[in-house]
Motif scaffolding. Structure first.
Motif, short mmCIF file in Angstrom:
data_model
loop_
_atom_site.label_atom_id
_atom_site.label_comp_id
_atom_site.label_asym_id
_atom_site.label_seq_id
_atom_site.Cartn_x
_atom_site.Cartn_y
_atom_site.Cartn_z
N THR A 111 1.43 -3.81 -5.47
CA THR A 111 2.58 -3.06 -5.98
C THR A 111 3.28 -2.28 -4.88
O THR A 111 4.40 -1.83 -5.07
CB THR A 111 2.14 -2.08 -7.08
OG1 THR A 111 1.20 -1.14 -6.53
CG2 THR A 111 1.51 -2.82 -8.25
N ASP B 32 2.52 0.62 -3.96
CA ASP B 32 2.23 2.03 -4.19
C ASP B 32 0.82 2.25 -4.74
O ASP B 32 0.48 3.36 -5.13
CB ASP B 32 3.25 2.63 -5.17
CG ASP B 32 4.66 2.57 -4.63
OD1 ASP B 32 4.85 2.90 -3.45
OD2 ASP B 32 5.56 2.18 -5.38
N ASP C 2 -0.43 1.23 -7.54
CA ASP C 2 -0.37 1.60 -8.95
C ASP C 2 -1.60 1.16 -9.74
O ASP C 2 -2.15 1.91 -10.55
CB ASP C 2 0.88 1.00 -9.60
CG ASP C 2 2.17 1.59 -9.05
OD1 ASP C 2 2.12 2.72 -8.54
OD2 ASP C 2 3.21 0.93 -9.15
N ALA D 133 5.73 8.12 -8.38
CA ALA D 133 5.01 8.25 -9.64
C ALA D 133 5.66 9.24 -10.61
O ALA D 133 5.22 9.38 -11.74
CB ALA D 133 3.57 8.67 -9.38
#
Length: 337
Positions: free
Chosen positions: A158, A160, A162, A206
């Motif tokens: 992803t 990030d 996630d 986020a």
């Protein structure tokens, strides 16, 4: 976080390899996983593969090491570009540093389909499906409804981290002290054919409000342009904590690892605020190669215990904020995948 009984209301699809994210690293992982006989699916919320280098509009990369797997993509992009009457601009290090985003996305798609990869476009990977042994799948929502993609191995690409975060992995955001990360970009289209980077400020991926504010403010920039992109190119956000955490010291001491996976090469280009005393003293780390171990891709939870069945790909691997500028180049992350 879901457990397997929680997925009873979701459609279940079974694979050998499930990849959350079809960006710089994820698309390459899908191609090579499928070529090696694995039943592979890549989950991509956008409608093009390639992430930052395609829908993100970051289409010039001087640094990074172009190994054979990367050169396969570059050569195909060059071939298609010439067939379309588009010449790639000469670069600093090679002829492949500048590319057309749409053509590169189509090359990724072509290679994936030829290898037998299933692509779930328009699906957002929002959670991890866990069982007593570790991670068992990825929960998604989108055009195909609520689908749990179950796999023997899960790759969080992803960008990030996630899925790793949802699975209970420890992580830090940005520099880990006040969460300041390097700048993100909302691409600007000078015309229907040409992108331009639009790096402006930091953003907390986020946080839905901060993410939305970044897009709204980014669309106010650029003056007389054709349009803005719809995909936020994150330079940095989460760093998942892995079994090994890479630091700036590792770069400067040319550290080697018994589980060395690949080698990066870059200038030190943070485009944001560093915290290292070395840099504040006026010493800029040189452009050098750095080895990345497999253990930096293996996430651990808050107790330092590994999460079975999961690797983290892309820029969210276990590394410090001050090292990150040297390990984030597109060719390196493609080869990592």
């Amino acid at each position: 976080v879901l457990t397997e009984p929680d997925t009873l209301s979701m459609e279940i699809r079974e694979y050998d390899l499930v990849i959350a994210g079809g960006g710089t690293a994820g698309a390459m992982a899908a191609i090579h996983g499928a070529r090696r006989g694995l039943k592979t699916v890549v989950i991509e919320p956008n409608y093009e593969l390639g992430g930052t280098g395609t829908v993100g509009g970051v289409t010039t990369y001087w640094f990074g090491r172009r190994f054979r797997d990367v050169m396969e993509i570059d050569e195909e992009v060059k071939k298609v570009s010439r067939a379309c009457g588009l010449e790639m601009k000469p670069g600093v290090w090679s002829e492949f540093e500048d590319f057309h985003a749409g053509i590169k996305a189509q090359v990724y798609l072509k290679k994936c389909l030829e290898a037998g990869v299933e692509i779930a476009f328009g699906q957002i990977a929002f959670g991890a499906v866990m069982n007593e042994d570790g991670i068992a799948g990825v929960a998604t929502a989108g055009e195909e409804g609520n689908v749990a993609y179950m796999g023997r191995m899960i790759l969080d690409a992803t960008g990030d981290g996630d899925i790793a975060a949802a699975a209970g992995a420890d992580y830090e955001t940005g520099n880990g002290r006040d969460c300041i990360s390097y700048w993100a970009s909302l691409a600007q289209y000078l015309s229907g054919e040409t992108y331009r980077n639009n790096f402006s400020c930091t953003v907390m991926s986020a946080d839905p409000r901060d993410y939305t504010d970044f897009i709204l403010n980014g669309r106010k920039r650029g003056g007389e342009i054709f349009d803005h992109g719809t995909y936020v190119s994150m330079r940095e956000s989460r760093h998942i904590r892995g079994k090994c955490r890479l630091t700036l010291r590792d770069l400067l001491t040319f550290r080697k690892y018994p589980d060395g996976l690949y080698t990066c090469f870059s200038n030190y280009d943070p485009k944001g605020k560093v915290t290292a005393d070395l840099v504040y003293a006026g010493v800029l780390p040189p452009q050098v190669a750095i080895q990345i171990p497999l253990s930096a891709l293996e996430p651990v939870d808050l107790r330092g215990k590994g999460i079975r069945g999961l690797y983290v790909l892309g820029k969210a691997i276990s590394a410090s904020h001050d090292l990150f500028p040297s390990i984030r180049m597109q060719p390196d992350l493609m080869h990592q995948g």
